[in-house]
Design a protein around this motif. Structure first.
Motif, mmCIF file in Angstrom:
data_model
loop_
_atom_site.group_PDB
_atom_site.id
_atom_site.type_symbol
_atom_site.label_atom_id
_atom_site.label_comp_id
_atom_site.label_asym_id
_atom_site.label_seq_id
_atom_site.Cartn_x
_atom_site.Cartn_y
_atom_site.Cartn_z
ATOM 1 N N THR A 104 0.771 -1.284 -0.199
ATOM 2 C CA THR A 104 0.178 0.095 0.032
ATOM 3 C C THR A 104 0.689 1.287 -0.061
ATOM 4 O O THR A 104 0.613 2.106 -0.713
ATOM 5 C CB THR A 104 -0.961 0.112 1.292
ATOM 6 N N PRO A 105 1.988 1.368 0.956
ATOM 7 C CA PRO A 105 2.568 2.593 0.611
ATOM 8 C C PRO A 105 3.248 2.947 -0.698
ATOM 9 O O PRO A 105 3.321 3.907 -1.212
ATOM 10 C CB PRO A 105 3.750 2.347 1.902
ATOM 11 N N LEU A 106 3.838 1.867 -1.128
ATOM 12 C CA LEU A 106 4.341 1.955 -2.636
ATOM 13 C C LEU A 106 3.210 2.497 -3.631
ATOM 14 O O LEU A 106 3.349 3.432 -4.427
ATOM 15 C CB LEU A 106 5.134 0.588 -3.215
ATOM 16 N N LYS A 107 1.899 2.025 -3.566
ATOM 17 C CA LYS A 107 0.827 2.277 -4.403
ATOM 18 C C LYS A 107 0.431 3.855 -4.300
ATOM 19 O O LYS A 107 0.336 4.450 -5.398
ATOM 20 C CB LYS A 107 -0.361 1.691 -4.035
ATOM 21 N N LYS A 149 -7.291 4.670 -5.453
ATOM 22 C CA LYS A 149 -7.582 3.707 -4.680
ATOM 23 C C LYS A 149 -8.605 2.636 -5.290
ATOM 24 O O LYS A 149 -8.594 1.722 -5.033
ATOM 25 C CB LYS A 149 -8.137 4.277 -3.362
ATOM 26 N N GLN A 150 -9.522 3.315 -6.035
ATOM 27 C CA GLN A 150 -10.297 2.505 -6.972
ATOM 28 C C GLN A 150 -9.633 1.536 -7.904
ATOM 29 O O GLN A 150 -10.419 0.866 -8.395
ATOM 30 C CB GLN A 150 -11.533 3.466 -7.604
ATOM 31 N N GLY A 151 -8.424 1.867 -8.219
ATOM 32 C CA GLY A 151 -7.699 0.880 -9.076
ATOM 33 C C GLY A 151 -6.826 -0.146 -8.404
ATOM 34 O O GLY A 151 -5.888 -0.767 -9.095
ATOM 35 N N TYR A 152 -6.825 -0.074 -7.173
ATOM 36 C CA TYR A 152 -6.036 -1.061 -6.322
ATOM 37 C C TYR A 152 -6.153 -2.485 -6.816
ATOM 38 O O TYR A 152 -7.334 -2.849 -7.152
ATOM 39 C CB TYR A 152 -6.141 -0.938 -4.881
ATOM 40 N N SER A 153 -5.250 -3.307 -6.769
ATOM 41 C CA SER A 153 -5.208 -4.908 -6.898
ATOM 42 C C SER A 153 -3.995 -5.291 -5.907
ATOM 43 O O SER A 153 -3.701 -4.573 -4.749
ATOM 44 C CB SER A 153 -4.760 -5.113 -8.244
ATOM 45 N N CYS A 154 -3.749 -6.289 -6.154
ATOM 46 C CA CYS A 154 -2.928 -7.091 -5.099
ATOM 47 C C CYS A 154 -1.428 -6.887 -5.166
ATOM 48 O O CYS A 154 -0.704 -6.943 -4.324
ATOM 49 C CB CYS A 154 -3.111 -8.690 -5.090
ATOM 50 N N HIS A 155 -0.762 -6.432 -6.369
ATOM 51 C CA HIS A 155 0.390 -6.379 -6.685
ATOM 52 C C HIS A 155 0.825 -4.790 -7.472
ATOM 53 O O HIS A 155 -0.210 -4.730 -8.317
ATOM 54 C CB HIS A 155 0.980 -7.646 -7.503
ATOM 55 N N THR A 156 1.905 -4.494 -7.417
ATOM 56 C CA THR A 156 2.195 -3.181 -8.187
ATOM 57 C C THR A 156 3.511 -3.369 -8.928
ATOM 58 O O THR A 156 4.385 -3.779 -8.303
ATOM 59 C CB THR A 156 2.372 -2.209 -7.162
ATOM 60 N N THR A 186 -4.017 -0.089 -14.783
ATOM 61 C CA THR A 186 -4.558 -0.859 -13.867
ATOM 62 C C THR A 186 -5.848 -1.855 -14.313
ATOM 63 O O THR A 186 -6.519 -1.493 -15.058
ATOM 64 C CB THR A 186 -4.905 0.090 -12.795
ATOM 65 N N VAL A 187 -5.506 -3.133 -13.725
ATOM 66 C CA VAL A 187 -7.005 -3.853 -13.734
ATOM 67 C C VAL A 187 -7.444 -3.784 -12.257
ATOM 68 O O VAL A 187 -6.933 -4.552 -11.576
ATOM 69 C CB VAL A 187 -6.788 -5.438 -14.307
ATOM 70 N N PRO A 188 -8.370 -2.926 -11.861
ATOM 71 C CA PRO A 188 -8.740 -3.185 -10.586
ATOM 72 C C PRO A 188 -9.351 -4.378 -9.928
ATOM 73 O O PRO A 188 -9.872 -5.076 -10.610
ATOM 74 C CB PRO A 188 -9.872 -2.036 -10.474
ATOM 75 N N GLY A 189 -9.012 -4.579 -8.577
ATOM 76 C CA GLY A 189 -9.483 -5.928 -8.012
ATOM 77 C C GLY A 189 -8.611 -6.988 -8.668
ATOM 78 O O GLY A 189 -7.550 -7.098 -8.926
#
Length: 163
Positions: free
Chosen positions: A75-78, A85-92, A122-125
């Motif tokens: 999360t800190p890297l994101k 935030k609406q674009g978050y997934s499990c890896h960056t 991004t592919v969210p989720g």
């Protein structure tokens, strides 16, 4: 003599079919766009995430050289990289000044590398059927790859109905 000509024609036809058939029997969709050019990419993920490892395998199949960084919290890297935030997934991931969030297909990453205006994909989720989420027996859901450009504008970069 006629039999000999017929036999020759059959052999020639068989040779043509044998040579031409591979051109029509393309690789599975997820292997399209594989080329010999290598791209180095840094992937940040948690140790326990299996789908991240599978996505890394997908990248390697497309000739990416992956530097795998296992971190306690991505999360800190994101936040630092400006992933919405609406674009978050499990890896960056980071590649050539671009940010890749989630299960983005290798083909989309390669396409974005040639577009200087794109800053993030991004592919969210965690969409079932996307690279890394394509486990045997899992449903294949349609998904979109979203982009963020240098002006901060969000758009649909690519869409996949049956990846």
């Amino acid at each position: 003599m006629v039999d000999a000509i017929v036999k020759i024609k059959r052999v020639v036809a068989l040779c043509l079919v044998t040579v031409a058939f591979p051109a029509y029997s393309g690789d599975p969709y997820w292997l399209e766009g594989r080329i010999n050019t290598q791209h180095e990419i840094d992937v940040y993920r948690s140790e326990s995430c299996g789908c991240c490892k599978t996505w890394i395998t997908h990248l390697k199949e497309h000739n990416f050289v992956v530097r795998d960084h296992v971190v306690a919290d991505v999360t800190p890297l994101k936040e630092q990289l400006g992933v919405p935030k609406q674009g978050y997934s499990c890896h960056t991931a980071k590649i050539n000044g671009k940010v890749i969030e989630g299960h983005v297909p290798a083909q989309a990453i390669k396409k974005a590398l040639s577009n200087e205006d794109i800053k993030l994909l991004t592919v969210p989720g965690m969409v079932s059927g996307s690279p890394g989420m394509d486990m045997p027996g899992a449903p294949k859901h349609a998904f979109k790859v979203y982009s963020v450009d240098s002006e901060g504008e969000v758009g649909v970069f690519s869409e996949y109905a049956n990846y």
